[in-house]
Design a protein around this motif. Sequence first.
Motif, PDB file in Angstrom:
ATOM      1  N   LEU A 220      33.248  36.745-108.064  1.00 55.67           N
ATOM      2  CA  LEU A 220      33.227  35.469-108.248  1.00 55.67           C
ATOM      3  C   LEU A 220      31.644  34.800-107.564  1.00 55.67           C
ATOM      4  CD1 LEU A 220      36.614  34.371-108.097  1.00 55.67           C
ATOM      5  CD2 LEU A 220      35.483  34.754-109.885  1.00 55.67           C
ATOM      6  N   ASP A 221      31.365  35.388-106.422  1.00 46.78           N
ATOM      7  CA  ASP A 221      30.035  34.855-105.757  1.00 46.78           C
ATOM      8  C   ASP A 221      28.837  35.199-106.501  1.00 46.78           C
ATOM      9  OD1 ASP A 221      31.612  34.249-103.522  1.00 46.78           O
ATOM     10  OD2 ASP A 221      30.981  35.740-102.575  1.00 46.78           O
ATOM     11  N   LEU A 222      29.004  36.195-107.957  1.00 49.60           N
ATOM     12  CA  LEU A 222      27.734  36.356-108.615  1.00 49.60           C
ATOM     13  C   LEU A 222      27.279  34.931-109.357  1.00 49.60           C
ATOM     14  CD1 LEU A 222      28.670  39.595-110.515  1.00 49.60           C
ATOM     15  CD2 LEU A 222      26.980  39.353-108.579  1.00 49.60           C
ATOM     16  N   GLN A 223      28.465  34.150-109.243  1.00 53.40           N
ATOM     17  CA  GLN A 223      28.071  32.812-110.029  1.00 53.40           C
ATOM     18  C   GLN A 223      27.574  31.727-108.970  1.00 53.40           C
ATOM     19  OE1 GLN A 223      31.509  30.244-111.131  1.00 53.40           O
ATOM     20  NE2 GLN A 223      30.773  30.212-113.273  1.00 53.40           N
ATOM     21  N   PRO A 224      26.521  31.239-109.290  1.00 49.96           N
ATOM     22  CA  PRO A 224      25.990  30.441-108.166  1.00 49.96           C
ATOM     23  C   PRO A 224      26.594  29.030-108.193  1.00 49.96           C
ATOM     24  CG  PRO A 224      24.379  30.929-110.220  1.00 49.96           C
ATOM     25  CD  PRO A 224      25.565  31.133-110.576  1.00 49.96           C
ATOM     26  N   ASP A 225      26.435  28.730-106.738  1.00 42.71           N
ATOM     27  CA  ASP A 225      27.343  27.501-106.277  1.00 42.71           C
ATOM     28  C   ASP A 225      26.742  26.329-106.909  1.00 42.71           C
ATOM     29  OD1 ASP A 225      28.742  29.077-104.352  1.00 42.71           O
ATOM     30  OD2 ASP A 225      27.438  28.883-102.841  1.00 42.71           O
ATOM     31  N   THR A 226      25.651  26.152-107.309  1.00 41.67           N
ATOM     32  CA  THR A 226      25.155  24.708-107.660  1.00 41.67           C
ATOM     33  C   THR A 226      24.302  25.320-109.132  1.00 41.67           C
ATOM     34  OG1 THR A 226      23.039  24.818-106.487  1.00 41.67           O
ATOM     35  CG2 THR A 226      24.999  23.823-105.513  1.00 41.67           C
ATOM     36  N   ALA A 227      24.239  23.908-109.843  1.00 41.81           N
ATOM     37  CA  ALA A 227      23.403  24.114-111.234  1.00 41.81           C
ATOM     38  C   ALA A 227      22.570  22.945-111.283  1.00 41.81           C
ATOM     39  CB  ALA A 227      24.313  24.266-112.186  1.00 41.81           C
ATOM     40  N   ARG A 228      21.430  23.067-112.028  1.00 40.28           N
ATOM     41  CA  ARG A 228      20.569  21.817-112.450  1.00 40.28           C
ATOM     42  C   ARG A 228      21.252  21.167-113.699  1.00 40.28           C
ATOM     43  NH1 ARG A 228      17.024  25.965-111.178  1.00 40.28           N
ATOM     44  NH2 ARG A 228      15.849  25.957-109.488  1.00 40.28           N
ATOM     45  N   ARG A 229      21.849  20.110-113.506  1.00 38.68           N
ATOM     46  CA  ARG A 229      22.209  19.516-114.705  1.00 38.68           C
ATOM     47  C   ARG A 229      21.260  18.428-115.213  1.00 38.68           C
ATOM     48  NH1 ARG A 229      28.045  16.671-113.852  1.00 38.68           N
ATOM     49  NH2 ARG A 229      26.946  15.608-112.447  1.00 38.68           N
ATOM     50  N   VAL A 230      21.106  18.457-116.467  1.00 40.82           N
ATOM     51  CA  VAL A 230      20.095  17.494-117.236  1.00 40.82           C
ATOM     52  C   VAL A 230      20.917  16.473-117.896  1.00 40.82           C
ATOM     53  CG1 VAL A 230      18.334  17.341-118.813  1.00 40.82           C
ATOM     54  CG2 VAL A 230      18.406  19.554-117.524  1.00 40.82           C
ATOM     55  N   GLY A 231      20.583  15.228-117.478  1.00 34.75           N
ATOM     56  CA  GLY A 231      21.078  14.005-118.173  1.00 34.75           C
ATOM     57  C   GLY A 231      20.664  13.671-119.210  1.00 34.75           C
ATOM     58  N   GLU A 232      21.208  12.595-119.962  1.00 33.65           N
ATOM     59  CA  GLU A 232      20.648  12.232-121.291  1.00 33.65           C
ATOM     60  C   GLU A 232      19.292  11.563-121.258  1.00 33.65           C
ATOM     61  OE1 GLU A 232      23.691   9.820-122.982  1.00 33.65           O
ATOM     62  OE2 GLU A 232      25.090  11.041-123.060  1.00 33.65           O
ATOM     63  N   ASP A 233      18.950  11.127-120.073  1.00 37.94           N
ATOM     64  CA  ASP A 233      17.689  10.775-119.854  1.00 37.94           C
ATOM     65  C   ASP A 233      16.434  11.537-119.390  1.00 37.94           C
ATOM     66  OD1 ASP A 233      18.455  11.025-117.565  1.00 37.94           O
ATOM     67  OD2 ASP A 233      18.343   8.801-116.975  1.00 37.94           O
ATOM     68  N   GLY A 234      17.028  12.768-119.463  1.00 37.14           N
ATOM     69  CA  GLY A 234      16.032  13.993-119.111  1.00 37.14           C
ATOM     70  C   GLY A 234      16.227  14.149-117.574  1.00 37.14           C
ATOM     71  N   ASP A 235      16.718  13.512-116.908  1.00 36.97           N
ATOM     72  CA  ASP A 235      16.803  13.541-115.247  1.00 36.97           C
ATOM     73  C   ASP A 235      17.706  14.531-114.930  1.00 36.97           C
ATOM     74  OD1 ASP A 235      15.281  11.061-114.795  1.00 36.97           O
ATOM     75  OD2 ASP A 235      17.096   9.873-114.501  1.00 36.97           O
ATOM     76  N   VAL A 236      16.983  15.284-113.644  1.00 37.69           N
ATOM     77  CA  VAL A 236      17.619  16.598-113.630  1.00 37.69           C
ATOM     78  C   VAL A 236      18.252  16.494-112.101  1.00 37.69           C
ATOM     79  CG1 VAL A 236      17.413  19.158-112.846  1.00 37.69           C
ATOM     80  CG2 VAL A 236      16.117  18.157-114.929  1.00 37.69           C
ATOM     81  N   GLU A 237      19.702  16.679-111.778  1.00 40.17           N
ATOM     82  CA  GLU A 237      20.071  16.545-110.537  1.00 40.17           C
ATOM     83  C   GLU A 237      20.959  18.172-110.235  1.00 40.17           C
ATOM     84  OE1 GLU A 237      23.404  13.954-110.185  1.00 40.17           O
ATOM     85  OE2 GLU A 237      23.972  14.193-112.361  1.00 40.17           O
ATOM     86  N   GLU A 238      20.821  18.409-108.951  1.00 38.33           N
ATOM     87  CA  GLU A 238      21.784  19.820-108.563  1.00 38.33           C
ATOM     88  C   GLU A 238      22.789  19.200-108.084  1.00 38.33           C
ATOM     89  OE1 GLU A 238      20.907  23.341-105.542  1.00 38.33           O
ATOM     90  OE2 GLU A 238      19.043  22.397-106.202  1.00 38.33           O
ATOM     91  N   VAL A 239      23.980  19.896-108.834  1.00 39.76           N
ATOM     92  CA  VAL A 239      25.287  19.462-108.563  1.00 39.76           C
ATOM     93  C   VAL A 239      26.046  20.941-108.498  1.00 39.76           C
ATOM     94  CG1 VAL A 239      25.259  17.589-110.206  1.00 39.76           C
ATOM     95  CG2 VAL A 239      25.807  19.747-111.069  1.00 39.76           C
ATOM     96  N   PRO A 240      27.319  20.811-107.600  1.00 41.65           N
ATOM     97  CA  PRO A 240      28.265  22.021-107.670  1.00 41.65           C
ATOM     98  C   PRO A 240      28.525  22.634-109.118  1.00 41.65           C
ATOM     99  CG  PRO A 240      28.624  20.375-105.958  1.00 41.65           C
ATOM    100  CD  PRO A 240      27.942  19.779-106.890  1.00 41.65           C
TER     101      PRO A 240
END
Length: 758
Positions: A220-240
């Motif tokens: 399960l650790d092969l899966q990263p803890d966080t991801a870069r989520r891209v919002g509808e306005d194109g903004d990128v945020e790093e979330v669990p």
Amino acid sequence: MGTTHEQFNVGGMSCSFCAESIEKAYSRTDGVKDVDVSLAHEEVLVQYDDDLLSEIEVKDTLRDLGYTIRDSDKAKRYEQQQTELADGKRRLLLAGSASIVVVALMGWMILVMKRFESASLTMDLVTLVLALGTMFGSGRYIKQKAFQSLRRGIFNQHVLLEAGAFAGLFGGLLGLFVFPSFPTVHFFAVSVFITTYHILSEYTSLIVRTRTSQAVQRLLDLQPDTARRVGEDGDVEEVPVDDLYVGDNVRVKPGENIPVDGTVIEGKSTVDESVATGESIPEEKADGDEVIGGSVNETGTLLIEVTATGEDAFLNQIAREIEEARAMKPGIIQLADRVLKYFVPAVLTIAALSFLFWVVAPLAWGGGPKVQRGVFAALAVLVLGYPCALGMATPLALIRGGGKAANHGILMRSGDAFQIFPDVNHIVLDKTGTITVGEPAVSEVIVFDAEESNVLATAASAEAFSEHPLADAILDAADEQGVEYGDPDAFDSVTGNGVRATVNGDAVLVGKPGWLSDEGVDLSNCRDDIERLQGRGLTVSGVVRDGDLIGLIGIGDEIKADADETVRRMRDAGITPVMITGDNERTANAVAEEVGIDRVMADVLPDEKREEIGCLQEAGHRVAMVGDGINDAPALTQADIGIAIGAGTDIAIESADIVLMGDRLGGVMDAYEIGTESYRKTRQNLTTAFAFNGIGVAAATTGLVHPVFAMLAMVLSVSAVLANSFAGQFLSGEGVNTEFALDKRTDDDVRDGRAMAD
């Protein structure tokens, strides 16, 4: 009415009698529909009617039997296992100390005082205290198991042990208060010795079964803890990753692990999906293609729409498949336990009949009832009936076989493997990394307008800046053949197709035939060669210089040097080899034909591999599975014997019963031959041990067997089993290697082919 499934990790199981006791207890519980017990993985899967039973009641059945239910959290479960080990060690130290003191007292009495009967009241009382302390202190948990088993009408090794222990205690008390001629000290000593032996055997079993690695968690650790989520306005945020929902968009850069299962909605890249498929050559991904969480994005940036999260994600499904397969894997009753299944009630019955005989039979010939002799006979039967040598027969044979296997680079992690292997008639082999090396390599170069070295030099120069695995294969081939090549003057990677470069002023293309055709290259004269290479399962790259095709390079996964010989050995042993792979049918058939395998299962997904193994088992076959990847783990667990290539992934190794150090496939048949020989030794040991016990019990019915001679018979039986297990090994100079038994190793040790003994 609804059916509920509950899966428990259970502490305290030491042999297949424990598994049988749990199954019997649940089978006699109203509302339980089915139960599967895996001794190897200490797991119980219960299916029950939740209208008739609650989860608490289901758990209480296990607890009443004297077993513990470990925490579902794997980290906490590991801590509980370590606590169990510490408790087992403490019990063993206390019981072992009592045994040493008793041996010393008996030695003083027999060798110094020259007496077999009680020497003094003080010595009698000291051994009584030691017996009570061992039975009701260190061995108290055994009595709980024995009582709960008897309450349910289950006769197992705990019942027989307690019968022998209480027989010794009762005999000693009779000698202390009723019959002065009884050997009081010796009877009390029996209670101490057999309780200590049982504690020792359970502690050894606990060591063998305790796993220090957390392989499923590493999966399960092969899966990263966080991801870069891209919002509808194109903004990128790093979330669990746990905060992602189906429909979210995430961006993945080159070299990163893909955090979730999803569909590509923007970008092109090559993705290494060996985590799922086991195949070494990356897949080209573009709009609309599915990707798997845990796989590696290699060359381009991808925008991915999330399609599965949580328990529905691929890696979580694999982890669940492994745990379910462990719990539902058919249980194996060891040969010794099959003998004990009938031996236990037989000993109890003979003890009772012996007492009745000496009380009643003398009346028939005009004498009086011989109560003392009857009591002595019954107690001696119970003492001699405790199967010390029977209990040691199997583990000693396994230690011998395990040591021999370790000398051949084979780690036998499960005693079941020794018993089952002689009955295996199908061996299922994964393709990539098992039959093949697992890395792409140049298999053939076809030259049209240049020497082969020039074709390789041109292709290597064009690919010098590429990070694609196929480019690495070309560069490796050029290096191995001593071909000189340099850096390109200009370079452009065409994602999913190939490369465009300038080499020494010439325009060079290296890539897929279809892409070369789109670029205007004439391939009409080499269609047959392309089809032939692809028919062998090779990936074809054309090499074009200034618009002319100068050669074709066939790249594939090389077959291991000993693969065909191993398949031949399987056939000679009467075993059917089967190849299973997630690769396409054409490639699979090409590899199978080269090594001599007739039955091929291609385009098989990880969960389908497990299903295919199950189908073979349902057809009545004993199946061994050989694999090395995460995608093989559920199938390795499902198979009667799972065999992992030691150079493979941690999760495959942890799911297997046998680990082959390194990547030599021939170890499969080496393990088969060693397992067959060890099982033969087990049968010989059991025959020897049962002969001693059988003769001893028969002699004990006369009421004339002294406890000292009874213990001497036990020593002789154990010595005979030891001699049969190891005499030939010492004479041959093999020595005794117990590395397999404790399974204490680090991940690097497994990869380097070194199993560390504790």
